[in-house]
Design an enzyme around this catalytic site. Structure first.
Site, PDB file in Angstrom:
ATOM      1  N   CYS A   1      17.111  29.751  75.663  1.00 17.74           N
ATOM      2  CA  CYS A   1      15.995  29.324  74.814  1.00 17.74           C
ATOM      3  C   CYS A   1      15.612  30.425  73.816  1.00 17.74           C
ATOM      4  CB  CYS A   1      14.788  28.962  75.662  1.00 17.74           C
ATOM      5  SG  CYS A   1      13.388  28.353  74.691  1.00 17.74           S
TER       6      CYS A   1
ATOM      7  N   CYS B   1       9.820  26.641  59.357  1.00 19.63           N
ATOM      8  CA  CYS B   1      10.829  25.918  60.139  1.00 19.63           C
ATOM      9  C   CYS B   1      10.689  26.329  61.596  1.00 19.63           C
ATOM     10  CB  CYS B   1      12.226  26.267  59.609  1.00 19.63           C
ATOM     11  SG  CYS B   1      13.605  25.711  60.634  1.00 19.63           S
ATOM     12  N   ASP B   2      11.205  25.501  62.496  1.00 20.57           N
ATOM     13  CA  ASP B   2      11.181  25.789  63.915  1.00 20.57           C
ATOM     14  C   ASP B   2      11.920  27.087  64.232  1.00 20.57           C
ATOM     15  OD1 ASP B   2      10.657  25.360  66.603  1.00 20.57           O
ATOM     16  OD2 ASP B   2      12.472  24.177  66.921  1.00 20.57           O
TER      17      ASP B   2
ATOM     18  N   CYS C   1      32.318  28.404  50.669  1.00 19.79           N
ATOM     19  CA  CYS C   1      31.652  27.129  50.913  1.00 19.79           C
ATOM     20  C   CYS C   1      31.727  26.230  49.682  1.00 19.79           C
ATOM     21  CB  CYS C   1      30.196  27.354  51.291  1.00 19.79           C
ATOM     22  SG  CYS C   1      29.945  28.131  52.897  1.00 19.79           S
TER      23      CYS C   1
ATOM     24  N   CYS D   1      29.142  19.351  55.379  1.00 17.26           N
ATOM     25  CA  CYS D   1      28.621  20.527  56.061  1.00 17.26           C
ATOM     26  C   CYS D   1      27.403  21.132  55.367  1.00 17.26           C
ATOM     27  CB  CYS D   1      29.724  21.572  56.169  1.00 17.26           C
ATOM     28  SG  CYS D   1      29.194  23.154  56.851  1.00 17.26           S
TER      29      CYS D   1
ATOM     30  N   CYS E   1      22.888  25.519  59.034  1.00 15.20           N
ATOM     31  CA  CYS E   1      21.529  26.072  59.096  1.00 15.20           C
ATOM     32  C   CYS E   1      21.515  27.521  58.614  1.00 15.20           C
ATOM     33  CB  CYS E   1      21.010  26.001  60.522  1.00 15.20           C
ATOM     34  SG  CYS E   1      19.373  26.754  60.742  1.00 15.20           S
TER      35      CYS E   1
ATOM     36  N   CYS F   1      31.478  28.057  60.906  1.00 12.91           N
ATOM     37  CA  CYS F   1      32.304  27.561  59.804  1.00 12.91           C
ATOM     38  C   CYS F   1      33.652  27.020  60.276  1.00 12.91           C
ATOM     39  CB  CYS F   1      32.515  28.668  58.765  1.00 12.91           C
ATOM     40  SG  CYS F   1      33.664  28.224  57.436  1.00 12.91           S
TER      41      CYS F   1
END
Length: 427
Positions: free
Chosen positions: A36, A308-309, A350, A359, A363, A382
């Protein structure tokens, strides 16, 4: 921008409105999962109560409904473990939402839980009030209990399965969040077969990726925060439980091969739904694979709002629902470059990738590798993403054709077994 093989998404338009995850108990939980990333955030709130007050709750509910231009307002209650807040808290949630229902607004609630505290009273309430429940289950006992343990180090499998059974018996709409660790990634068909046998129809596979905190990190935290996208990290060390990139790709491919032959239309794996959605040229419904992010805020138990979380750190605090409106806070987040930088900081590797449209770089928290051109900002997974998205293209092409002709995507199973003539339905 288009990938060299696959769907384009045309001119990008950010999702309408904002999405907010609320943390009624903050970083407090009744179990102690080894992987976690959130519970250690207690160090950031050491001198504050980790229980959302009625004032914060009321301000949040009113402000969130008012901030949404969409007819449906989705409330997501997460933790820690939100059921620790008790049924009384959620009865108050429904009570405070009631005046905002109607008048063109539909309110929906989703609860993410470890499932160990569910009982008949909880399930009766959740069913009566139309809650959707996400329950965390990592697979069969040996897999689940490897990391998801209680405060005494004992496995939680039996308690979670009891909770899952209650959800099923009460007819509550639910889905399973299944994390993928280094160990479980080597057992894809065992994990998938177990979930199917347990009667699960909606599954999301979430890869576990964490870096240990280095010198100069936030005091009290053992894990590193989000990676900077504009510079290369000195190393890319990850925790022992973090999934390996290629093995994550193989995990998804193995399950996809089983799913596409027997379960399309009966088992819904969100990772596969997102991939097909991208192939059809639609904007991603999930921030991980969206062109930009920044529209998914987090309201902590004390009313503080973060970008963001994964970004609940002091430097990413935007304000508070007690003093600011959520629209302003969302705009403040984007004004700092958060979310937009997800796209603008993509390395050349990318930008030239054949699966970019699916893709979108992943994140930003986990973009800590160096690209083949020596640029920073390449996602840790990736290699796994590339392997998965390339592998499924042949199936996505067929399903896209089926949908274009008004046929269900499940007909792909017939196509795999033998020749399939694709033609539209008879008038």
């Amino acid at each position: 921008m288009r990938g060299t093989d696959g769907p384009g998404s045309g001119d990008y338009r950010p999702p309408e409105g904002i999405h907010v995850v609320a943390k009624p108990t903050g970083p407090v939980c009744n179990i102690d999962c080894e992987y976690c990333f959130y519970l250690e955030k207690q160090a950031l709130f050491a001198e504050r109560r980790t229980r959302m007050s009625d004032e914060v709750l009321a301000r949040f509910i009113r402000g969130y409904v008012e901030s949404q231009p969409t007819p449906v307002v989705d409330f997501v209650w997460q933790g820690g473990e939100p059921t620790l807040r008790g049924l009384g808290f959620f009865r108050r949630v429904v009570e405070l939402q009631a005046p905002h229902r109607g008048g063109g607004k539909t309110i929906h609630n989703a609860l993410q839980t470890n499932g160990t505290l569910l009982d008949d009273a909880w399930c009766a309430f959740l069913k009566e009030n139309g809650f959707t429940v996400g329950i965390s289950l990592d697979g069969p006992r040996e897999v689940h209990d490897r990391h998801r343990v209680d405060r005494r180090g004992r496995g939680t499998f039996d308690q979670v399965m009891r909770g899952l059974g209650l959800l099923q018996r009460h007819g509550i709409e639910y889905n399973v969040l299944c994390t993928v660790t280094r160990e479980s990634s080597l057992r894809p068909l065992e994990v998938y077969g177990f979930l199917k046998e347990a009667g699960v129809e909606f599954i999301q596979f979430a890869p576990v990726i964490e870096r240990p905190a280095g010198p100069g990190g936030t005091p009290g935290l053992r894990l590193a925060g989000p990676a900077p996208l504009d510079r290369t990290l000195p190393d890319a060390e990850v925790t022992p439980w973090s999934v390996r990139p290629e093995e994550y790709g193989d995990f998804l491919v193995a399950i996809y091969e089983a799913w596409v032959r027997a379960d399309v239309g009966t088992v819904f794996v969100m990772n596969f739904e997102w991939a097909l959605n991208a192939w059809l040229g639609n904007p991603s419904p999930i921030c991980v694979h969206a062109r930009q992010c920044g529209g998914s805020l987090v309201v902590e138990h004390d009313g503080d709002v973060y970008a963001c979380d994964h970004y609940v750190y002091p430097e990413h605090r935007l304000g508070s629902v007690l003093h600011d409106d959520l629209v302003t806070l969302g705009a403040r987040s984007r004004a700092t470059g958060f979310g937009v930088e997800k796209e603008t900081a993509l390395p050349r590797q990318c930008r030239e990738c054949p699966v970019l449209a699916a893709c979108r770089g992943g994140c930003p928290k986990h973009r800590f590798l160096r690209s083949v051109h020596g640029e920073p900002g390449l996602h840790y997974l990736c290699a796994g993403y590339l392997r998965f998205f390339l592998h499924i293209r042949k199936y996505c092409r067929v399903m896209a054709q089926l949908l274009e002709h008004g046929l269900p995507a499940s007909h792909v199973m017939q196509a795999i077994q033998g020749p399939l003539v694709i033609q539209g339905p008879t008038p």
